[in-house]
Design a protein around this motif. Structure first.
Motif, mmCIF file in Angstrom:
data_model
loop_
_atom_site.group_PDB
_atom_site.id
_atom_site.type_symbol
_atom_site.label_atom_id
_atom_site.label_comp_id
_atom_site.label_asym_id
_atom_site.label_seq_id
_atom_site.Cartn_x
_atom_site.Cartn_y
_atom_site.Cartn_z
ATOM 1 N N GLY A 106 7.326 -1.821 -4.943
ATOM 2 C CA GLY A 106 6.319 -1.004 -4.241
ATOM 3 C C GLY A 106 5.571 -1.804 -3.197
ATOM 4 N N ASN B 296 12.222 3.571 0.283
ATOM 5 C CA ASN B 296 12.542 3.818 1.687
ATOM 6 C C ASN B 296 12.876 2.505 2.415
ATOM 7 O OD1 ASN B 296 12.283 4.224 4.465
ATOM 8 N ND2 ASN B 296 10.852 5.919 4.187
ATOM 9 N N GLY C 297 4.575 4.111 -7.355
ATOM 10 C CA GLY C 297 3.850 5.320 -6.985
ATOM 11 C C GLY C 297 3.019 5.877 -8.127
ATOM 12 N N GLY C 298 2.191 6.824 -7.789
ATOM 13 C CA GLY C 298 1.443 7.580 -8.797
ATOM 14 C C GLY C 298 2.086 8.946 -8.961
ATOM 15 N N THR D 44 -2.221 -1.131 -12.089
ATOM 16 C CA THR D 44 -2.416 0.143 -12.791
ATOM 17 C C THR D 44 -3.544 0.925 -12.110
ATOM 18 O OG1 THR D 44 -3.827 -0.932 -14.451
ATOM 19 C CG2 THR D 44 -1.459 -0.699 -14.967
ATOM 20 N N SER D 45 -4.619 1.200 -12.804
ATOM 21 C CA SER D 45 -5.708 2.003 -12.213
ATOM 22 C C SER D 45 -6.889 1.998 -13.179
ATOM 23 C CB SER D 45 -5.204 3.436 -12.020
ATOM 24 O OG SER D 45 -6.282 4.319 -11.791
ATOM 25 N N ARG E 153 -0.242 5.100 -17.771
ATOM 26 C CA ARG E 153 -0.619 3.724 -17.420
ATOM 27 C C ARG E 153 -1.248 3.028 -18.630
ATOM 28 N NH1 ARG E 153 -0.024 3.347 -11.716
ATOM 29 N NH2 ARG E 153 -0.661 5.220 -10.607
ATOM 30 N N PRO F 156 -7.104 -1.307 -10.137
ATOM 31 C CA PRO F 156 -7.962 -1.117 -8.965
ATOM 32 C C PRO F 156 -8.753 0.177 -9.036
ATOM 33 C CG PRO F 156 -5.605 -1.147 -8.346
ATOM 34 C CD PRO F 156 -5.703 -0.989 -9.836
ATOM 35 N N ALA G 10 -10.883 2.870 -6.260
ATOM 36 C CA ALA G 10 -10.447 3.478 -4.988
ATOM 37 C C ALA G 10 -10.227 2.411 -3.925
ATOM 38 C CB ALA G 10 -11.495 4.475 -4.530
ATOM 39 N N LEU H 76 -4.113 6.774 -0.744
ATOM 40 C CA LEU H 76 -5.403 7.414 -1.019
ATOM 41 C C LEU H 76 -5.785 8.359 0.115
ATOM 42 C CD1 LEU H 76 -7.610 7.737 -3.070
ATOM 43 C CD2 LEU H 76 -8.894 5.955 -1.952
HETATM 44 N N1 LIG Z 1 -5.111 3.340 -3.522
HETATM 45 C C1 LIG Z 1 -5.882 3.537 -4.568
HETATM 46 O O1 LIG Z 1 -7.057 3.934 -4.450
HETATM 47 C C2 LIG Z 1 -5.379 3.253 -5.953
HETATM 48 C C3 LIG Z 1 -6.313 3.100 -6.990
HETATM 49 C C4 LIG Z 1 -5.839 2.862 -8.275
HETATM 50 C C5 LIG Z 1 -4.494 2.778 -8.509
HETATM 51 N N2 LIG Z 1 -3.608 2.928 -7.468
HETATM 52 C C6 LIG Z 1 -2.201 2.846 -7.794
HETATM 53 O O2 LIG Z 1 -1.706 1.646 -7.239
HETATM 54 C C7 LIG Z 1 -0.355 1.835 -6.809
HETATM 55 C C8 LIG Z 1 -0.236 1.470 -5.330
HETATM 56 O O3 LIG Z 1 -1.092 2.318 -4.608
HETATM 57 P P1 LIG Z 1 -1.186 2.276 -3.020
HETATM 58 O O4 LIG Z 1 -2.451 2.988 -2.686
HETATM 59 O O5 LIG Z 1 -0.966 0.902 -2.507
HETATM 60 O O6 LIG Z 1 0.040 3.230 -2.634
HETATM 61 P P2 LIG Z 1 0.991 3.306 -1.342
HETATM 62 O O7 LIG Z 1 0.280 2.785 -0.136
HETATM 63 O O8 LIG Z 1 1.509 4.697 -1.311
HETATM 64 O O9 LIG Z 1 2.171 2.313 -1.699
HETATM 65 C C9 LIG Z 1 3.036 2.588 -2.764
HETATM 66 C C10 LIG Z 1 4.246 1.674 -2.644
HETATM 67 O O10 LIG Z 1 5.109 1.941 -3.752
HETATM 68 C C11 LIG Z 1 6.363 2.413 -3.288
HETATM 69 N N3 LIG Z 1 6.842 3.408 -4.233
HETATM 70 C C12 LIG Z 1 6.329 4.634 -4.488
HETATM 71 N N4 LIG Z 1 7.055 5.237 -5.448
HETATM 72 C C13 LIG Z 1 8.036 4.369 -5.786
HETATM 73 C C14 LIG Z 1 9.121 4.424 -6.700
HETATM 74 N N5 LIG Z 1 9.346 5.494 -7.459
HETATM 75 N N6 LIG Z 1 9.956 3.363 -6.780
HETATM 76 C C15 LIG Z 1 9.746 2.265 -6.012
HETATM 77 N N7 LIG Z 1 8.756 2.155 -5.132
HETATM 78 C C16 LIG Z 1 7.909 3.198 -5.022
HETATM 79 C C17 LIG Z 1 6.106 2.958 -1.876
HETATM 80 O O11 LIG Z 1 7.269 2.911 -1.056
HETATM 81 P P3 LIG Z 1 8.383 4.099 -1.046
HETATM 82 O O12 LIG Z 1 7.622 5.373 -0.888
HETATM 83 O O13 LIG Z 1 9.265 3.752 0.088
HETATM 84 O O14 LIG Z 1 9.115 3.995 -2.348
HETATM 85 C C18 LIG Z 1 5.080 1.949 -1.393
HETATM 86 O O15 LIG Z 1 5.706 0.749 -1.002
HETATM 87 C C19 LIG Z 1 -0.019 3.302 -7.105
HETATM 88 O O16 LIG Z 1 0.621 3.381 -8.349
HETATM 89 C C20 LIG Z 1 -1.382 3.957 -7.179
HETATM 90 O O17 LIG Z 1 -1.359 5.119 -7.979
HETATM 91 C C21 LIG Z 1 -4.021 3.152 -6.210
#
Ligand SMILES: NC(=O)c1ccc[n+]([C@@H]2O[C@H](COP(=O)([O-])OP(=O)(O)OC[C@H]3O[C@@H](n4cnc5c(N)ncnc54)[C@H](OP(=O)(O)O)[C@@H]3O)[C@@H](O)[C@H]2O)c1
Length: 259
Positions: A13, A39, A91-92, A139-140, A157, A183, A185, A191
């Motif tokens: 990811g 991707n 992903g989430g 995780t989250s 998670r 993390p 937000a 997000l």
């Molecule tokens: N941003 C927040 O506020 C936040 C807070 C708490 C937890 N999180 C969690 O932290 C993680 C990362 O969040 P982010 O905000 O950095 O998300 P992001 O910008 O959407 O990045 C997600 C990354 O994971 C990849 N991905 C998604 N689904 C996948 C799959 N099934 N297999 C392999 N790769 C996958 C995406 O690329 P592809 O789409 O090309 O696969 C991308 O590289 C997520 O699980 C999210 O739920 C985020």
């Protein structure tokens, strides 16, 4: 900053958001990096940037962390190479009201947030350097407290955290450490998408929804992806050599629980 030249990390990811921020942090320390996500194009865009930052090597691997088919792919990529670290990130799952979940939601939520990452870790463990490597999962704060509509994130998670803790106990004698960063937000594309969708659904503005997320934290802002990445990289580093089996919450104080 210490050089990680000669070391190798596999980051899942890592084509955007928090995962990519970890890749940039390791690149600046001259590490070799393997990034994977679904991707391929999105990853190709990042290779030159990571090399320019100082990565000693950058490889991309298309991989869906939810499909469980990792063994051959890992073997083909790593052959006889050994890893210094693994980032488990992906992903989430779209949020729903608790009462609206269907059977397939539980199946998919499990694959994306528990079964997939757990299986990936089990398949890649034999390629990690004993006493010189570390795993960090992203995780989250949903593992500590509910976040509206993100029930499946809390459920699966938390399951992943339990799996990681048990595994840390089981393989601790090899010196491989396993931790997780929860993390709050964080300002990423992911997000932003959630904010836009919520605004549409609730017939309000994205600005209003964004400020609700910002106000969750005592610091009244979201994290930058780099602020999460620095903690993940610290946990992967030798400076964290006695931190094992832990959850580190990086949320600027948004959770209300004391522990
Ligand atoms: N941003 C927040 O506020 C936040 C807070 C708490 C937890 N999180 C969690 O932290 C993680 C990362 O969040 P982010 O905000 O950095 O998300 P992001 O910008 O959407 O990045 C997600 C990354 O994971 C990849 N991905 C998604 N689904 C996948 C799959 N099934 N297999 C392999 N790769 C996958 C995406 O690329 P592809 O789409 O090309 O696969 C991308 O590289 C997520 O699980 C999210 O739920 C985020």
């Amino acid at each position: 900053m210490k050089s990680l030249s000669g070391s190798l990390y596999w980051l899942t990811g890592a084509s955007s958001g928090i995962g990519y921020a970890v890749a940039k942090e390791l690149a600046e320390q001259n590490a070799g990096i393997i990034i994977s996500s679904r991707n391929a194009e999105k990853m190709d865009d990042k290779v030159d940037a990571l090399k320019k930052l100082g990565a000693s090597s950058v490889e991309t691997v298309s991989l869906d962390l939810s499909d469980g088919k990792f063994e051959k792919k890992i073997k083909d990529v790593l052959k006889d190479k050994k890893l210094n670290g693994v980032l488990l990130n992906g992903g989430g799952f779209p949020g729903k009201k608790t009462s609206e979940h269907a059977f397939q939601d539980f199946v998919e939520g499990n694959k994306i947030m528990l079964a997939g990452p757990a299986q990936f870790l089990l398949n890649i463990l034999p390629y990690m350097k004993p006493h010189k490597s570390s795993v960090v999962a992203i995780t989250s704060t949903s593992i500590k407290e509910p976040i509206a509509t993100l029930d499946l994130s809390s459920i699966y998670r938390s399951g992943l955290v339990i799996f990681l803790k048990n595994l840390a106990h089981e393989i601790g004698h090899t010196g491989i450490r396993i931790n997780n960063v929860a993390p709050g937000a964080t300002s990423t594309e992911h997000l932003e998408e959630i904010i836009e969708k919520t605004a549409k659904k609730n017939k309000t503005s994205a600005k209003e929804v964004r400020s609700q997320w910002e106000n969750r934290s005592a610091l009244k802002r979201m994290a930058k992806p780099e602020e999460i990445a620095k903690v993940a990289c610290f946990l992967m580093s030798k400076d964290a050599s006695f931190i094992n089996g832990q959850t580190i919450v990086v949320d600027g104080c948004s959770t209300k629980s004391y522990f």
